[in-house]
Design an enzyme around this catalytic site. Sequence first.
Site, PDB file in Angstrom:
ATOM      1  N   HIS A 130     142.358   9.859  82.550  1.00  0.00           N
ATOM      2  CA  HIS A 130     143.803   9.883  82.793  1.00  0.00           C
ATOM      3  C   HIS A 130     144.062  10.096  84.289  1.00  0.00           C
ATOM      4  O   HIS A 130     144.837   9.358  84.915  1.00  0.00           O
ATOM      5  CB  HIS A 130     144.432  11.013  81.971  1.00  0.00           C
ATOM      6  N   HIS A 166     136.850  14.879  75.021  1.00  0.00           N
ATOM      7  CA  HIS A 166     138.134  15.498  75.379  1.00  0.00           C
ATOM      8  C   HIS A 166     138.295  15.561  76.901  1.00  0.00           C
ATOM      9  O   HIS A 166     139.292  15.066  77.453  1.00  0.00           O
ATOM     10  CB  HIS A 166     138.197  16.910  74.775  1.00  0.00           C
ATOM     11  N   GLU A 167     137.308  16.149  77.576  1.00  0.00           N
ATOM     12  CA  GLU A 167     137.395  16.281  79.037  1.00  0.00           C
ATOM     13  C   GLU A 167     137.321  14.916  79.718  1.00  0.00           C
ATOM     14  O   GLU A 167     137.955  14.700  80.758  1.00  0.00           O
ATOM     15  CB  GLU A 167     136.299  17.213  79.567  1.00  0.00           C
ATOM     16  N   HIS A 187     140.812  13.575  79.850  1.00  0.00           N
ATOM     17  CA  HIS A 187     141.563  14.110  80.993  1.00  0.00           C
ATOM     18  C   HIS A 187     141.142  13.412  82.291  1.00  0.00           C
ATOM     19  O   HIS A 187     141.982  13.008  83.103  1.00  0.00           O
ATOM     20  CB  HIS A 187     141.298  15.614  81.146  1.00  0.00           C
TER      21      HIS A 187
END
Length: 601
Positions: A393, A386-387, A390
């Site tokens: 991105h 998940h991190e 980020h």
Amino acid sequence: MSDNRSHIEEKYQWDLTTVFATDELWETEVVELTQAIDNAKGFSGHLLDSSQSLLEITEVELDLSRRLEKVYVYASMKNDQDTTVAKYQEFQAKATALYAKFSETFSFYEPELLQLSESDYQSFLLEMPDLQKYDHFFEKIFANKPHVLSQNEEELLAGASEIFGAAGETFEILDNADMVFPVVKNAKGEEVELTHGNFISLMESSDRTVRKEAYQAMYSTYEQFQHTYAKTLQTNVKSQNFKARVHHYQSARQSALSANFIPEEVYETLIKTVNHHLPLLHRYMKLRQKVLGLDDLKMYDVYTPLSQMDMSFTYDEALKKSEEVLAIFGEVYSERVHRAFTERWIDVHVNKGKRSGAYSGGSYDTNAFMLLNWQDTLDNLYTLVHETGHSLHSTFTRENQPYVYGDYSIFLAEIASTTNENILTETLLKEVKDDKNRFAILNHYLDGFKGTIFRQTQFAEFEHAIHVADQEGQVLTSEYLNNLYAELNEKYYGLTKEDNHFIQYEWARIPHFYYNYYVFQYATGFAAANYLAERIVNGNPEDKEAYLNYLKAGNSDYPLNVIAKAGVDMTSADYLDAAFRVFEERLVELENLVAKGVHND
């Protein structure tokens, strides 16, 4: 893992020397930046003197903002790694004060820019072609023009900003500092004081008595303070409705969504579509009741995992698995993931004083760092991907956009992170054949979907209903809020409000109701990620390329246009329906595993 940070191996600590090599260099930059901000005070009143002045002042503002972000990142991350160190508490306070100084110095910028007529703006572009690269940046400011008041009126409202924020601040203090919850027993029979921090872990207990006691202790406390919480929430709603009205918006929702250029139909489509699919949640609740062996499911039974098996991953195993899973995005993405994992972008382990939870941070000129508090669980593997979503991105955006467009909207942020989570689920379900492990993975996915799409949409529906009610003259008493929330909860979960008396007070403990139409983005983001992950895993190379282009776009276009290029039309229900199809497929598989008796093994 050690309580003392000095005992943690260097390779498991983020490398903040890549931001500033020493604390002294940070302090030197703060002095120089303070001087530069002071020097910029003379710009006020001169933004539109000429096309040259518009370009120069815009570029100075962006350059100072860029330097300030780097200063802030260093201070906040140094503080987060050990919040007991007074030196870094002071660094963070200095960085925050510098931000305030910068904002005050450039408060003239937007009001002055909005004095520029369309014809003069076009003339400026012809005279100064270098302004062209800021066209979208200016366009977004100009779009707000009908909602900007005179400079005197805006200054008056800005001066009252602390008053407008007082309801939220009062909630924070009441909820985090003043509220004292009863002592309850944990699964070991030990007496512990109930807190916000341990509530969910108690609700996840396999011991129903522990769950029930914690649930009743939590909500009976809110029951005692329901009238105060109703007043803080009502005041916040009135503030948002007032600000929207004076800025010529039709509603607080229109005002909030316009900040990201999101049409209200996106919100309406979410609520309508989720409501249509509520029978799936009711079905999952029935399955939960069956697996837990209960005659009657209560709200304190909805958090406990159905699988007692937790697939275990050490941190190094999780890195390896994450690299394997994320290789699906291709060579360039994989190379950046490898750098993040090997060049000390990640602060891995728990240590004394370290900020809890997990996040991805950094600025335009730094690595996209990640903070974790690692445990060897399946859930932590999901947190890592998940991190990383980020951080990748952020990395792709910064590599492909100038600073002015080198960030991205909150509306788009959760899509990149949860797409990675969904790809992990797709991959694990392709690889794992053992029924017990499949049961654990499916349970993890379905609970995540329940908590993110169903629950956040329930919050979004409640939030909008209370803003509309206030607009229509309804007084938001605790009785009104309790009844509204209880009815919504019954509609969503299919569990009667008569049998679940205490849940009517849950609205009082939700901080997101003070965030002004924020929660719906969790649900839209998760649904879009479901849709995209399936296309990436099962689609063609063009789907992956389109997704990577979304990661690269940053703020160079409006959020809905950016995600549309990746293949998601968020004004349509199609992406939501697709997410619910995946949910149902996985629910069916879990139902089949239960029919085989896997949960009893």
